[in-house]
Motif scaffolding. Structure first.
Motif, PDB file in Angstrom:
ATOM      1  N   HIS A   1     -39.274  82.112 -44.319  1.00 56.08           N
ATOM      2  CA  HIS A   1     -39.990  80.877 -44.036  1.00 56.08           C
ATOM      3  C   HIS A   1     -39.764  79.836 -45.133  1.00 56.08           C
ATOM      4  CE1 HIS A   1     -41.929  83.023 -40.766  1.00 56.08           C
ATOM      5  NE2 HIS A   1     -42.115  84.024 -41.612  1.00 56.08           N
ATOM      6  N   GLU A   2     -39.734  80.275 -46.372  1.00 49.76           N
ATOM      7  CA  GLU A   2     -39.498  79.336 -47.467  1.00 49.76           C
ATOM      8  C   GLU A   2     -38.095  78.741 -47.390  1.00 49.76           C
ATOM      9  OE1 GLU A   2     -40.310  81.827 -50.784  1.00 49.76           O
ATOM     10  OE2 GLU A   2     -42.460  81.902 -50.389  1.00 49.76           O
ATOM     11  N   GLY A   3     -37.105  79.602 -47.113  1.00 45.71           N
ATOM     12  CA  GLY A   3     -35.731  79.120 -47.038  1.00 45.71           C
ATOM     13  C   GLY A   3     -35.525  78.134 -45.909  1.00 45.71           C
ATOM     14  N   LEU A   4     -36.055  78.449 -44.713  1.00 44.73           N
ATOM     15  CA  LEU A   4     -35.905  77.535 -43.584  1.00 44.73           C
ATOM     16  C   LEU A   4     -36.679  76.241 -43.803  1.00 44.73           C
ATOM     17  CD1 LEU A   4     -34.742  80.160 -42.274  1.00 44.73           C
ATOM     18  CD2 LEU A   4     -35.697  79.329 -40.118  1.00 44.73           C
ATOM     19  N   ASN A   5     -37.840  76.342 -44.454  1.00 42.85           N
ATOM     20  CA  ASN A   5     -38.618  75.140 -44.719  1.00 42.85           C
ATOM     21  C   ASN A   5     -37.862  74.190 -45.654  1.00 42.85           C
ATOM     22  OD1 ASN A   5     -41.151  73.682 -44.360  1.00 42.85           O
ATOM     23  ND2 ASN A   5     -41.472  74.049 -46.539  1.00 42.85           N
ATOM     24  N   PHE A   6     -37.289  74.715 -46.727  1.00 44.72           N
ATOM     25  CA  PHE A   6     -36.505  73.882 -47.640  1.00 44.72           C
ATOM     26  C   PHE A   6     -35.319  73.255 -46.913  1.00 44.72           C
ATOM     27  CE2 PHE A   6     -38.713  75.537 -51.327  1.00 44.72           C
ATOM     28  CZ  PHE A   6     -38.571  74.508 -52.246  1.00 44.72           C
ATOM     29  N   ALA A   7     -34.629  74.056 -46.100  1.00 44.92           N
ATOM     30  CA  ALA A   7     -33.460  73.535 -45.388  1.00 44.92           C
ATOM     31  C   ALA A   7     -33.848  72.404 -44.448  1.00 44.92           C
ATOM     32  CB  ALA A   7     -32.771  74.654 -44.619  1.00 44.92           C
ATOM     33  N   GLY A   8     -34.978  72.558 -43.752  1.00 47.70           N
ATOM     34  CA  GLY A   8     -35.423  71.529 -42.841  1.00 47.70           C
ATOM     35  C   GLY A   8     -35.846  70.254 -43.544  1.00 47.70           C
ATOM     36  N   VAL A   9     -36.567  70.396 -44.642  1.00 49.71           N
ATOM     37  CA  VAL A   9     -37.053  69.230 -45.380  1.00 49.71           C
ATOM     38  C   VAL A   9     -35.902  68.461 -46.023  1.00 49.71           C
ATOM     39  CG1 VAL A   9     -38.403  68.498 -47.388  1.00 49.71           C
ATOM     40  CG2 VAL A   9     -39.355  70.162 -45.784  1.00 49.71           C
ATOM     41  N   PHE A  10     -34.933  69.201 -46.578  1.00 48.65           N
ATOM     42  CA  PHE A  10     -33.861  68.566 -47.332  1.00 48.65           C
ATOM     43  C   PHE A  10     -32.550  68.443 -46.544  1.00 48.65           C
ATOM     44  CE2 PHE A  10     -36.787  70.101 -50.584  1.00 48.65           C
ATOM     45  CZ  PHE A  10     -36.923  68.963 -51.372  1.00 48.65           C
ATOM     46  N   ASP A  11     -32.610  68.679 -45.237  1.00 50.14           N
ATOM     47  CA  ASP A  11     -31.428  68.522 -44.379  1.00 50.14           C
ATOM     48  C   ASP A  11     -30.226  69.292 -44.911  1.00 50.14           C
ATOM     49  OD1 ASP A  11     -32.911  66.735 -42.794  1.00 50.14           O
ATOM     50  OD2 ASP A  11     -32.355  65.045 -44.072  1.00 50.14           O
ATOM     51  N   ALA A  12     -30.459  70.507 -45.370  1.00 53.43           N
ATOM     52  CA  ALA A  12     -29.394  71.312 -45.969  1.00 53.43           C
ATOM     53  C   ALA A  12     -28.405  71.764 -44.896  1.00 53.43           C
ATOM     54  CB  ALA A  12     -29.973  72.525 -46.690  1.00 53.43           C
ATOM     55  N   PRO A  13     -27.117  71.722 -45.190  1.00 53.83           N
ATOM     56  CA  PRO A  13     -26.097  72.120 -44.205  1.00 53.83           C
ATOM     57  C   PRO A  13     -25.979  73.643 -44.094  1.00 53.83           C
ATOM     58  CG  PRO A  13     -25.029  71.483 -46.245  1.00 53.83           C
ATOM     59  CD  PRO A  13     -26.495  71.210 -46.439  1.00 53.83           C
ATOM     60  N   VAL A  14     -26.992  74.261 -43.498  1.00 50.31           N
ATOM     61  CA  VAL A  14     -27.062  75.716 -43.426  1.00 50.31           C
ATOM     62  C   VAL A  14     -27.244  76.172 -41.987  1.00 50.31           C
ATOM     63  CG1 VAL A  14     -28.221  77.804 -44.255  1.00 50.31           C
ATOM     64  CG2 VAL A  14     -28.143  75.763 -45.716  1.00 50.31           C
ATOM     65  N   VAL A  15     -26.471  77.186 -41.596  1.00 46.91           N
ATOM     66  CA  VAL A  15     -26.686  77.900 -40.343  1.00 46.91           C
ATOM     67  C   VAL A  15     -27.321  79.234 -40.699  1.00 46.91           C
ATOM     68  CG1 VAL A  15     -25.606  79.029 -38.370  1.00 46.91           C
ATOM     69  CG2 VAL A  15     -24.780  76.790 -39.156  1.00 46.91           C
ATOM     70  N   PHE A  16     -28.512  79.460 -40.207  1.00 51.73           N
ATOM     71  CA  PHE A  16     -29.204  80.724 -40.425  1.00 51.73           C
ATOM     72  C   PHE A  16     -28.860  81.633 -39.252  1.00 51.73           C
ATOM     73  CE2 PHE A  16     -31.662  77.446 -42.590  1.00 51.73           C
ATOM     74  CZ  PHE A  16     -31.771  77.995 -43.861  1.00 51.73           C
ATOM     75  N   PHE A  17     -28.033  82.638 -39.526  1.00 49.91           N
ATOM     76  CA  PHE A  17     -27.495  83.503 -38.476  1.00 49.91           C
ATOM     77  C   PHE A  17     -28.268  84.810 -38.459  1.00 49.91           C
ATOM     78  CE2 PHE A  17     -24.242  86.606 -36.949  1.00 49.91           C
ATOM     79  CZ  PHE A  17     -24.114  86.108 -35.664  1.00 49.91           C
ATOM     80  N   CYS A  18     -29.196  84.914 -37.515  1.00 46.40           N
ATOM     81  CA  CYS A  18     -30.033  86.109 -37.401  1.00 46.40           C
ATOM     82  C   CYS A  18     -29.452  87.037 -36.343  1.00 46.40           C
ATOM     83  CB  CYS A  18     -31.466  85.722 -37.016  1.00 46.40           C
ATOM     84  SG  CYS A  18     -32.541  87.158 -36.762  1.00 46.40           S
ATOM     85  N   GLU A  19     -29.047  88.199 -36.781  1.00 54.11           N
ATOM     86  CA  GLU A  19     -28.521  89.202 -35.855  1.00 54.11           C
ATOM     87  C   GLU A  19     -29.679  90.097 -35.425  1.00 54.11           C
ATOM     88  OE1 GLU A  19     -24.207  91.040 -35.615  1.00 54.11           O
ATOM     89  OE2 GLU A  19     -25.344  91.883 -37.266  1.00 54.11           O
ATOM     90  N   ASN A  20     -30.156  89.859 -34.228  1.00 53.20           N
ATOM     91  CA  ASN A  20     -31.304  90.593 -33.701  1.00 53.20           C
ATOM     92  C   ASN A  20     -30.802  91.847 -32.994  1.00 53.20           C
ATOM     93  OD1 ASN A  20     -33.544  91.570 -32.383  1.00 53.20           O
ATOM     94  ND2 ASN A  20     -34.096  89.636 -31.412  1.00 53.20           N
TER      95      ASN A  20
END
Length: 348
Positions: free
Chosen positions: A155-174
């Motif tokens: 949650h912390e990582g995705l929140n930072f990425a969303g706030v700061f428009d970070a060029p990140v793809v979070f690839f969750c292998e379910n």
């Protein structure tokens, strides 16, 4: 929005015949690696190993979407993704035998594997933010399993990425299981992809047994991320084997229960049939690819077995510029202990 991407005829896809066969080649390489590594662990060649059988198409599809300048932030089950991205098989094997992770000193943009669950996710967000600060065009692909979404770091990582428009793809292998805990026991969300809504960016679900669909989904997500819009990709796959070689999945799961056949089917068999029906794969090419994978593995094992053991100081000296007293005392104790006559020399 939560898009679902599925299998389409090869002739109607955006993928060339050469790329489709290259995906198959990498899936075979990954499957052969997993089988060999599991066999090596069972005879004591390494202490433990996390199998990934059933997840090869998902990982290969994602890896083949990455550009050379992009960064891969992996975790302990992402060996297929690392191999498809170019990490030598011998490096992965040596890491499992206690050596430095990248023994070959390659120049790929790959972070070390994260073994603690989800700790790599804030690192990936920070890496993306740094790319922005530097004016770098690279995007980041951060791999993790569904169990990681129950950790605070997610949650912390995705929140930072969303706030700061970070060029990140979070690839969750379910793959359906966080060790012995099924997905529905760790989150009340209908999907993992929809968790992206809380952080202000898009979530995508994709058939993880279709490497071309995963490639398409991740390629689109990387393009979006480069434009300042992170993406969470949920790849739906299935862990056919144990969580690790110390796990017994028969104790906690009724195998393949309550999941559709497309998700639990063997991705290698499924993709091979798909390419045969498209007329781009035949028996001769299948045999050629399998033989090449086995030869590559033989060389990787030989390289790993012929690599000298690390020096004692290697575990201490690269950590700090000036060794603190506590580690200096541990180093002195180890040197004294191993100098004793009754201490057998370490060997594999």
């Amino acid at each position: 929005m939560h898009r679902v991407i599925g299998e389409t005829p090869l002739a109607e896809s955006q993928v060339s015949t050469d790329e489709a066969v290259a995906c198959y080649r990498d899936i075979v390489r990954a499957r052969r690696f997993d089988e060999r590594a599991l066999a090596l662990q069972r005879r004591g060649w390494m202490s433990g190993y996390p199998p990934f059988k059933g997840q090869e198409a998902s990982q290969v599809g994602a890896a083949r979407a990455l550009a050379e300048e992009d960064w891969l932030v992996p975790t302990y089950r992402s060996n297929a993704m690392q191999i498809a991205y170019g990490v030598p098989m011998s490096d992965v094997l040596l890491f499992r035998r206690g050596y430095p992770e990248y023994a070959s000193e390659h120049d790929l943009n790959v972070f070390p594997q994260s073994v603690p669950i989800a700790t790599q996710i804030p690192h990936a967000a920070g890496l993306g933010m740094a790319a922005n600060y530097e004016g770098d065009d690279a995007a980041v692909c951060c791999y993790f399993g569904d169990g990681a979404t129950s950790e605070g770091d997610f949650h912390e990582g995705l929140n930072f990425a969303g706030v700061f428009d970070a060029p990140v793809v979070f690839f969750c292998e379910n793959n359906g299981w966080a060790i012995s805990l099924p997905r529905e026991r760790q989150t009340a969300s209908a999907t993992i992809a929809q968790k992206a809504d809380a952080y202000g960016f898009e979530g995508v679900r994709v058939d993880g047994n279709d490497p071309l669909a995963v490639r398409e989904a991740v390629a689109g997500a990387l393009e979006s991320a480069r434009g300042g819009d992170p993406v969470l990709v949920e790849s739906l796959t299935y862990r056919q084997g144990a969580h690790t070689t110390s796990d017994d999945p028969s104790r906690y799961r009724d195998d393949r229960a309550d999941l559709p056949a497309w998700r639990t089917a063997d991705p290698l068999d499924r993709y091979e049939s798909y390419l045969r029906e498209a007329g781009v794969l035949d028996d001769d090419l299948v045999d050629e690819i399998a033989a090449a994978a086995d030869e590559e593995l033989d060389e990787a094992v030989e390289t790993a077995e012929s690599t000298p053991l690390p020096e004692q100081g290697d575990v201490f000296e690269p950590v700090y510029e000036e060794l603190p007293p506590r580690l200096a005392n541990q180093q002195a104790w180890l040197a004294e202990f191993t100098a004793k006559d009754d201490v057998r020399e370490l060997e594999y």
